[in-house]
Design a protein around this motif. Structure first.
Motif, mmCIF file in Angstrom:
data_model
loop_
_atom_site.group_PDB
_atom_site.id
_atom_site.type_symbol
_atom_site.label_atom_id
_atom_site.label_comp_id
_atom_site.label_asym_id
_atom_site.label_seq_id
_atom_site.Cartn_x
_atom_site.Cartn_y
_atom_site.Cartn_z
ATOM 1 N N GLU A 128 -6.053 -5.460 -0.026
ATOM 2 C CA GLU A 128 -6.182 -5.541 1.420
ATOM 3 C C GLU A 128 -6.095 -7.000 1.866
ATOM 4 O OE1 GLU A 128 -9.216 -3.022 3.871
ATOM 5 O OE2 GLU A 128 -10.241 -4.788 3.109
ATOM 6 N N ALA A 129 -5.416 -7.224 2.971
ATOM 7 C CA ALA A 129 -5.331 -8.586 3.509
ATOM 8 C C ALA A 129 -6.719 -9.066 3.902
ATOM 9 C CB ALA A 129 -4.401 -8.608 4.727
ATOM 10 N N ALA A 130 -6.968 -10.349 3.664
ATOM 11 C CA ALA A 130 -8.295 -10.915 3.968
ATOM 12 C C ALA A 130 -8.562 -10.931 5.454
ATOM 13 C CB ALA A 130 -8.387 -12.320 3.405
ATOM 14 N N LEU A 164 0.834 -1.200 0.000
ATOM 15 C CA LEU A 164 0.000 0.000 0.000
ATOM 16 C C LEU A 164 0.864 1.243 0.000
ATOM 17 C CD1 LEU A 164 -2.799 1.267 0.049
ATOM 18 C CD2 LEU A 164 -2.744 1.102 2.549
ATOM 19 N N SER A 165 1.985 1.216 0.735
ATOM 20 C CA SER A 165 2.833 2.408 0.832
ATOM 21 C C SER A 165 3.484 2.789 -0.489
ATOM 22 C CB SER A 165 3.896 2.232 1.919
ATOM 23 O OG SER A 165 4.751 1.165 1.596
ATOM 24 N N ALA A 195 -9.662 1.710 -8.459
ATOM 25 C CA ALA A 195 -9.850 1.463 -7.031
ATOM 26 C C ALA A 195 -11.166 0.723 -6.833
ATOM 27 C CB ALA A 195 -9.871 2.770 -6.250
ATOM 28 N N GLN A 196 -11.105 -0.376 -6.112
ATOM 29 C CA GLN A 196 -12.301 -1.105 -5.671
ATOM 30 C C GLN A 196 -12.486 -0.707 -4.209
ATOM 31 O OE1 GLN A 196 -13.627 -2.662 -8.149
ATOM 32 N NE2 GLN A 196 -11.834 -2.791 -9.460
ATOM 33 N N CYS A 197 -13.661 -0.182 -3.878
ATOM 34 C CA CYS A 197 -13.835 0.436 -2.556
ATOM 35 C C CYS A 197 -15.127 0.034 -1.860
ATOM 36 C CB CYS A 197 -13.892 1.956 -2.711
ATOM 37 S SG CYS A 197 -12.480 2.707 -3.521
ATOM 38 N N GLU A 254 -13.296 3.683 0.785
ATOM 39 C CA GLU A 254 -12.204 2.999 1.466
ATOM 40 C C GLU A 254 -11.744 1.843 0.586
ATOM 41 O OE1 GLU A 254 -12.900 2.173 5.674
ATOM 42 O OE2 GLU A 254 -14.687 3.438 5.513
ATOM 43 N N PRO A 255 -10.622 2.010 -0.115
ATOM 44 C CA PRO A 255 -10.179 0.975 -1.052
ATOM 45 C C PRO A 255 -9.806 -0.336 -0.376
ATOM 46 C CG PRO A 255 -8.992 3.026 -1.417
ATOM 47 C CD PRO A 255 -9.754 3.180 -0.136
ATOM 48 N N TRP A 256 -10.155 -1.420 -1.051
ATOM 49 C CA TRP A 256 -9.698 -2.750 -0.647
ATOM 50 C C TRP A 256 -8.801 -3.336 -1.738
ATOM 51 C CZ3 TRP A 256 -11.287 -6.664 -3.850
ATOM 52 C CH2 TRP A 256 -12.436 -6.461 -4.601
#
Length: 162
Positions: free
Chosen positions: A160-162, A4-5, A84-86, A135-137
């Motif tokens: 994003e981690a599950a 993410l960073s 972005a999927q959010c 809030e993106p995943w």
């Protein structure tokens, strides 16, 4: 898979350069609906959050109530893309709307603008103005140079981690 960073700053740079995103929601019967939105993104070094000034239409509210997610894609004629999927939530409280109104007014162009230019948005507490929080995943950043060179391993993807 990118972190993410490293993905978030690249995503924000591209999104804030392109500004307008094709955005999809899903209606109560599972059918996609698209629209063009103008998000502003905030990256604090740990978390990425997007915000959109929007009208709280009954249609949009029904879509988000049934499926609280959106997909946004930015595209530039140079073929740079970012997606972005959010998770999405609509906010109509005074504090959030006022903060978002000022966020857009104080941001530099092209992402910043005076929301009062939109008909029916006379101020942050206008009934026609609401705040959509994103809030993106999952994020993907694909510069045209990477695509044209066939260097798919350089496409930035964060999930994003599950």
């Amino acid at each position: 898979m990118s972190s993410l960073s490293e993905t978030a700053p690249a995503f924000v740079a591209l999104a804030h350069r392109i500004v307008w995103a094709t955005t999809a929601t899903v209606d109560t019967q599972g059918r996609p609906w698209t629209r063009i939105l103008h998000p502003i993104w905030e990256w604090d070094g740990e978390r990425l959050v997007g915000w959109v000034g929007t009208g709280p239409s009954p249609t949009k509210q029904a879509h988000l109530d049934a499926h609280p997610y959106v997909s946004l894609t930015y595209w530039d004629p140079s073929q740079d893309t970012a997606t972005a999927q959010c998770r999405a939530s609509l906010h109509t409280d005074e504090e959030t709307r006022t903060e978002l109104w000022e966020r857009f007014r104080s941001a530099p162009e092209p992402v910043g603008y005076d929301p009062a230019i939109i008909s029916g948005w006379d101020g942050p507490l206008s009934p026609g103005f609401a705040a959509l929080r994103l809030e993106p995943w999952r994020l993907q950043v694909q510069p045209a140079a990477v695509l044209l060179a066939g260097e798919n391993d350089r496409i930035m993807v964060w999930r994003e981690a599950a």
